[in-house]
Scaffold this active site. Sequence first.
Site, PDB file in Angstrom:
ATOM      1  N   HIS A   8     -68.552  18.338-123.493  1.00  0.00           N
ATOM      2  CA  HIS A   8     -67.785  18.165-124.259  1.00  0.00           C
ATOM      3  C   HIS A   8     -66.282  18.855-124.236  1.00  0.00           C
ATOM      4  CE1 HIS A   8     -70.090  13.810-125.327  1.00  0.00           C
ATOM      5  NE2 HIS A   8     -70.823  15.307-125.293  1.00  0.00           N
ATOM      6  N   ASP A  57     -57.880  20.198-124.260  1.00  0.00           N
ATOM      7  CA  ASP A  57     -58.632  19.482-125.109  1.00  0.00           C
ATOM      8  C   ASP A  57     -59.702  19.256-123.650  1.00  0.00           C
ATOM      9  OD1 ASP A  57     -59.834  17.339-126.579  1.00  0.00           O
ATOM     10  OD2 ASP A  57     -57.926  16.492-126.534  1.00  0.00           O
TER      11      ASP A  57
END
Length: 472
Positions: A162, A370
């Site tokens: 992720h 991110d």
Amino acid sequence: MRQSSLVVVANRLPIDDSMAPDGACEWRRSPGGLVSALHPLLRHTPATWVGWAGGTGPAPALPDVDGVRMHTVALSADDLRDHYEGFANATLWPLYHDSVEQPEYHRRWWEAYQRVNQRFAEATADVAEPGAVVWVQDYHLQLVPGLLRQLRPDLRIGFFLHVPFPPPELFMQLPRRAELLRGMLGADLVGFQRSQAAHNFAQLVAKVLDVPATDRRIAVDDRVVRIGAFPVSIDTVEMAALATRPDVADRAARLRHDLGSPEQVILSVDRMDYTKGIEQRLKAYSELIADGHVKVRDTVLVQVAVPSRERVGQYQILRERVEREVGRINGEFGRVGEPAIHYLTQPFDRAELAALYRVADVMAVTPLRDGMNLVAKEYVAARVDDTGALLLSEFAGAAAELPQAYLVNPHDLEGLKQGLLAALRAGPDDLGARMRAMRAHLHRHDIRAWARSYLSALDDSGSLLTRLSAAD
Ligand code: ADP
Ligand code: F6P
């Protein structure tokens, strides 16, 4: 031991403990995106979720949640410190996020990482029926695919990361880099958020393990490991439905009133994490006030920053710095009853978050790095009337999918200020066109589409997917 044909393995179980009306501890399905994505599938197939319930000590026996079995892996206090807070969150997390903070390397942390990964692999081997599909999630468990394949070569194993996967020059710092790559190669399919990450992985496998690798396939031992990008998403329909609820609209109106009915509201919602660019954003906002471009009476900033990983030193230092800066800015530019920044550290329920998204004229999402950033996607999904501006960092995975956002480089203070001003000053036609395009993208690429595309690539027999479609 009951066994399942589908097993999801993640550091955390998809449940929260909350207090029942009678004061007893009650476990509920947590609202996270992965849970919503997989829930329809898990309900229609004998499924188990293997994960940690939080806390230390013996694993609590948990009831099934919405028909999904919860299989708990216990962590001791040493595991928590050395595996979760240590190797996962003070070695891998900073390294994978461009080393914006210095990664720390300790042999004791690596031992704990191996030990905990072994425990997760053994727990998974126990609950997977012959030939089951197993989907391992994220950086806490990178050794699990390899360990599990040794225990259970009959399984179909997927791994999804992720967070970003760093370029070779950073990853090469890791003392145990070869073991981590070999661990991931235990999977049949290794998924990343962006194709650049898959490219980084292929390059590293070729360089460190001397195995020929392309950005799509790696032949290792007598198997082929496929790799690719599968950008994760949100439950778009659910967020849009929440944002349209009358009580959420009322709450949004009340929030705007309580903020002093400013002309414009800027909102940021982050975990308190040094990757999120909170300090750079505060600096840009305060300079815009100091320069006279922004008037506190007209424009307020709401900064939500929920404390996270609070025992890790770098997180403690960040929180102190952010709170000092918020205090400085409010002291310098606020007035009685009119703070420049409304600073909140509480967790909110989904309806309150949707109300905040509705109230925000500009959503400032400016991480230094991110993997994806789901907050950016949630904001877009909540803007059902196609108003509002998304200010988005180029270094968030979401930027690749949402080019209509106001894209900024958060390291460039002047660029950040200009981007914020452009978003604040944009006209309704421009904003409407951008928001419509982003919302349309998220309706096509929602969390179910993500799960479907990953699982169809993993499970070539197609049987899981047939069940997923039946569940939709
Ligand atoms: P990360 O995974 O690094 O925390 P993301 O933006 O991808 O960052 O995901 C954060 C998730 O946490 C989002 O679904 C968001 O709605 C949720 N969240 C963030 N802040 C809060 C809060 N104060 N209360 C409740 N949920 C929050
Ligand atoms: O995005 C990475 C991630 O580890 C998520 O998996 C998790 O939901 C979030 O950050 C919060 O982290 P933690 O599980 O450490 O509280």
